[in-house]
Design a protein around this motif. Sequence first.
Motif, PDB file in Angstrom:
ATOM      1  N   ALA A  56       0.820  -1.215   0.000  1.00  0.00           N
ATOM      2  CA  ALA A  56       0.000   0.000   0.000  1.00  0.00           C
ATOM      3  C   ALA A  56       0.853   1.264   0.000  1.00  0.00           C
ATOM      4  O   ALA A  56       0.575   2.212  -0.752  1.00  0.00           O
ATOM      5  N   VAL A  57       1.906   1.301   0.817  1.00  0.00           N
ATOM      6  CA  VAL A  57       2.684   2.539   0.918  1.00  0.00           C
ATOM      7  C   VAL A  57       3.493   2.818  -0.343  1.00  0.00           C
ATOM      8  O   VAL A  57       3.962   3.945  -0.549  1.00  0.00           O
ATOM      9  N   GLN A  58       3.641   1.815  -1.205  1.00  0.00           N
ATOM     10  CA  GLN A  58       4.329   2.026  -2.475  1.00  0.00           C
ATOM     11  C   GLN A  58       3.378   2.521  -3.558  1.00  0.00           C
ATOM     12  O   GLN A  58       3.793   2.844  -4.665  1.00  0.00           O
ATOM     13  N   ASN A  59       2.086   2.598  -3.219  1.00  0.00           N
ATOM     14  CA  ASN A  59       1.064   3.127  -4.111  1.00  0.00           C
ATOM     15  C   ASN A  59       1.058   4.653  -3.983  1.00  0.00           C
ATOM     16  O   ASN A  59       1.062   5.193  -2.868  1.00  0.00           O
ATOM     17  N   LEU A  65       2.188   8.160   4.207  1.00  0.00           N
ATOM     18  CA  LEU A  65       3.457   7.657   4.735  1.00  0.00           C
ATOM     19  C   LEU A  65       4.395   8.824   5.044  1.00  0.00           C
ATOM     20  O   LEU A  65       4.968   8.908   6.138  1.00  0.00           O
ATOM     21  N   ARG A  66       4.520   9.754   4.095  1.00  0.00           N
ATOM     22  CA  ARG A  66       5.434  10.888   4.239  1.00  0.00           C
ATOM     23  C   ARG A  66       5.054  11.751   5.440  1.00  0.00           C
ATOM     24  O   ARG A  66       5.902  12.131   6.253  1.00  0.00           O
ATOM     25  N   ASP A  67       3.753  12.024   5.580  1.00  0.00           N
ATOM     26  CA  ASP A  67       3.284  12.879   6.675  1.00  0.00           C
ATOM     27  C   ASP A  67       3.494  12.219   8.034  1.00  0.00           C
ATOM     28  O   ASP A  67       3.872  12.889   9.009  1.00  0.00           O
ATOM     29  N   THR A  68       3.253  10.913   8.093  1.00  0.00           N
ATOM     30  CA  THR A  68       3.405  10.197   9.369  1.00  0.00           C
ATOM     31  C   THR A  68       4.867  10.167   9.789  1.00  0.00           C
ATOM     32  O   THR A  68       5.194  10.404  10.961  1.00  0.00           O
ATOM     33  N   VAL A  69       5.745   9.892   8.835  1.00  0.00           N
ATOM     34  CA  VAL A  69       7.183   9.857   9.137  1.00  0.00           C
ATOM     35  C   VAL A  69       7.661  11.243   9.574  1.00  0.00           C
ATOM     36  O   VAL A  69       8.398  11.383  10.557  1.00  0.00           O
ATOM     37  N   ALA A  70       7.207  12.279   8.871  1.00  0.00           N
ATOM     38  CA  ALA A  70       7.630  13.645   9.198  1.00  0.00           C
ATOM     39  C   ALA A  70       7.170  14.039  10.603  1.00  0.00           C
ATOM     40  O   ALA A  70       7.902  14.712  11.350  1.00  0.00           O
ATOM     41  N   ALA A  71       5.980  13.592  10.983  1.00  0.00           N
ATOM     42  CA  ALA A  71       5.427  13.958  12.291  1.00  0.00           C
ATOM     43  C   ALA A  71       6.172  13.287  13.437  1.00  0.00           C
ATOM     44  O   ALA A  71       6.094  13.765  14.589  1.00  0.00           O
ATOM     45  N   HIS A  72       6.902  12.218  13.127  1.00  0.00           N
ATOM     46  CA  HIS A  72       7.575  11.466  14.198  1.00  0.00           C
ATOM     47  C   HIS A  72       9.078  11.346  13.959  1.00  0.00           C
ATOM     48  O   HIS A  72       9.731  10.478  14.514  1.00  0.00           O
ATOM     49  N   GLU A  90      12.184   9.918  16.313  1.00  0.00           N
ATOM     50  CA  GLU A  90      11.796   8.845  17.228  1.00  0.00           C
ATOM     51  C   GLU A  90      12.465   7.543  16.796  1.00  0.00           C
ATOM     52  O   GLU A  90      12.922   7.409  15.647  1.00  0.00           O
ATOM     53  N   PRO A  91      12.542   6.537  17.681  1.00  0.00           N
ATOM     54  CA  PRO A  91      13.113   5.246  17.279  1.00  0.00           C
ATOM     55  C   PRO A  91      12.368   4.668  16.079  1.00  0.00           C
ATOM     56  O   PRO A  91      11.147   4.854  15.946  1.00  0.00           O
ATOM     57  N   LEU A  92      13.091   3.977  15.221  1.00  0.00           N
ATOM     58  CA  LEU A  92      12.513   3.457  13.983  1.00  0.00           C
ATOM     59  C   LEU A  92      11.299   2.566  14.242  1.00  0.00           C
ATOM     60  O   LEU A  92      10.281   2.689  13.547  1.00  0.00           O
ATOM     61  N   ASP A  93      11.388   1.675  15.233  1.00  0.00           N
ATOM     62  CA  ASP A  93      10.258   0.768  15.468  1.00  0.00           C
ATOM     63  C   ASP A  93       9.016   1.541  15.885  1.00  0.00           C
ATOM     64  O   ASP A  93       7.885   1.155  15.548  1.00  0.00           O
ATOM     65  N   ARG A  94       9.204   2.662  16.579  1.00  0.00           N
ATOM     66  CA  ARG A  94       8.059   3.492  16.968  1.00  0.00           C
ATOM     67  C   ARG A  94       7.429   4.173  15.747  1.00  0.00           C
ATOM     68  O   ARG A  94       6.206   4.294  15.646  1.00  0.00           O
ATOM     69  N   ILE A  95       8.256   4.625  14.827  1.00  0.00           N
ATOM     70  CA  ILE A  95       7.722   5.253  13.609  1.00  0.00           C
ATOM     71  C   ILE A  95       6.962   4.229  12.775  1.00  0.00           C
ATOM     72  O   ILE A  95       5.879   4.513  12.236  1.00  0.00           O
ATOM     73  N   ILE A 147      11.076   3.967   5.316  1.00  0.00           N
ATOM     74  CA  ILE A 147      10.926   5.017   6.328  1.00  0.00           C
ATOM     75  C   ILE A 147      12.247   5.727   6.584  1.00  0.00           C
ATOM     76  O   ILE A 147      12.292   6.958   6.676  1.00  0.00           O
ATOM     77  N   VAL A 148      13.321   4.952   6.687  1.00  0.00           N
ATOM     78  CA  VAL A 148      14.650   5.559   6.874  1.00  0.00           C
ATOM     79  C   VAL A 148      14.960   6.524   5.722  1.00  0.00           C
ATOM     80  O   VAL A 148      15.504   7.613   5.928  1.00  0.00           O
ATOM     81  N   GLY A 149      14.574   6.134   4.514  1.00  0.00           N
ATOM     82  CA  GLY A 149      14.826   6.964   3.336  1.00  0.00           C
ATOM     83  C   GLY A 149      14.060   8.274   3.366  1.00  0.00           C
ATOM     84  O   GLY A 149      14.456   9.234   2.680  1.00  0.00           O
ATOM     85  N   LEU A 150      12.989   8.332   4.130  1.00  0.00           N
ATOM     86  CA  LEU A 150      12.165   9.561   4.212  1.00  0.00           C
ATOM     87  C   LEU A 150      12.603  10.469   5.354  1.00  0.00           C
ATOM     88  O   LEU A 150      12.134  11.599   5.453  1.00  0.00           O
ATOM     89  N   GLN A 151      13.476   9.977   6.238  1.00  0.00           N
ATOM     90  CA  GLN A 151      13.880  10.772   7.390  1.00  0.00           C
ATOM     91  C   GLN A 151      14.976  11.776   7.071  1.00  0.00           C
ATOM     92  O   GLN A 151      15.754  11.586   6.175  1.00  0.00           O
TER      93      GLN A 151
END
Length: 317
Positions: free
Chosen positions: A41-44, A51-58, A61-66, A313-317
């Motif tokens: 789904a996130v590759q759609n 995905l981008r907004d959620t990662v940006a908002a957190h 934070e530790p990766l597992d939490r994001i 997710i790491v790529g978006l941080q």
Amino acid sequence: MNQLDQLKAFTTVVADTGNFKQMAQYAPRDATTNPSLILKAVQNADYAPLLRDTVAAHRGEPLDRIVDQVLVRFGLEILKVVPGRVSTEVDARLSFDTAATIARAHYLIGLYEAAGIARERVLIKIAATWEGIQAAKALEQSGIHCNLTLLFSFCQAVACGEAGIQLISPFVGRIYDWYKKQAGASWDEAAMAGANDPGVRSVSHIYRYYKKFGIKTEVMGASFRNVGQITALAGCDLLTISPDLLAQLQASDAPLQAALTPALAEAATDLHAVSYQESSFRYALNEDAMGTEKLAEGIRAFAVDAAKLDQLIVGLQ
């Protein structure tokens, strides 16, 4: 009346997808997700902003939490579409760590509750290893309901029932895949269809056993390869179905009757109560080559997709 509507008369229909924009047309009661479905789904492009907004908002934070924030964000969107429950999965890499699974489940439920979602609308998905079943037993006792997944062997189902788990997801299609591969050129598709399908037989046996002995755990057939497997399990408590197969059911007007009923199960004379402790569970699973192989393979596959989601997710941080 189409087959999907007929099926809904005696089975709760669940959408097996992370694509919440697609599922509304099938009006499922519940929805299930897993790491592979969320990764897809996130590759759609439709979900890239989420995905981008959620990662940006957190960020920070530790990766597992994001990652858990992303999973719950999808769950929250799904719960806007379905009136019932969403299943959200604990990282498959924790499948043999009871304490870590419990901690992760509490964190996921905490995120849902912080967003105003009652825990009754969430099922925490956990692989049906011995450690996973013990984690789920503890979670159920604390009011967190679970969906035990990657379930292939009868001993897994019995142990889940004994542990008081809310729901199990026996995998029809992957059982079918294993037996078909084992048979090779001798596989007779027509002879092994419908009620004779090995995946269908497995789920039917579990359903009959639970109903015969008054086990309250819900049985949700999962991982279907064709509509015939679904119709052969009509009457099962729940069936979680991919959008492609939901569409096929919706397009057919062929008559459909319940293949499984509590009354037939309760009248069965070929079922005997069994019980498992850790050692006997591990031995029974070891004796089941299909169950052993498919459980290990499933955990590995989910772990691979969880790692891919990590990297996105790491790529978006």
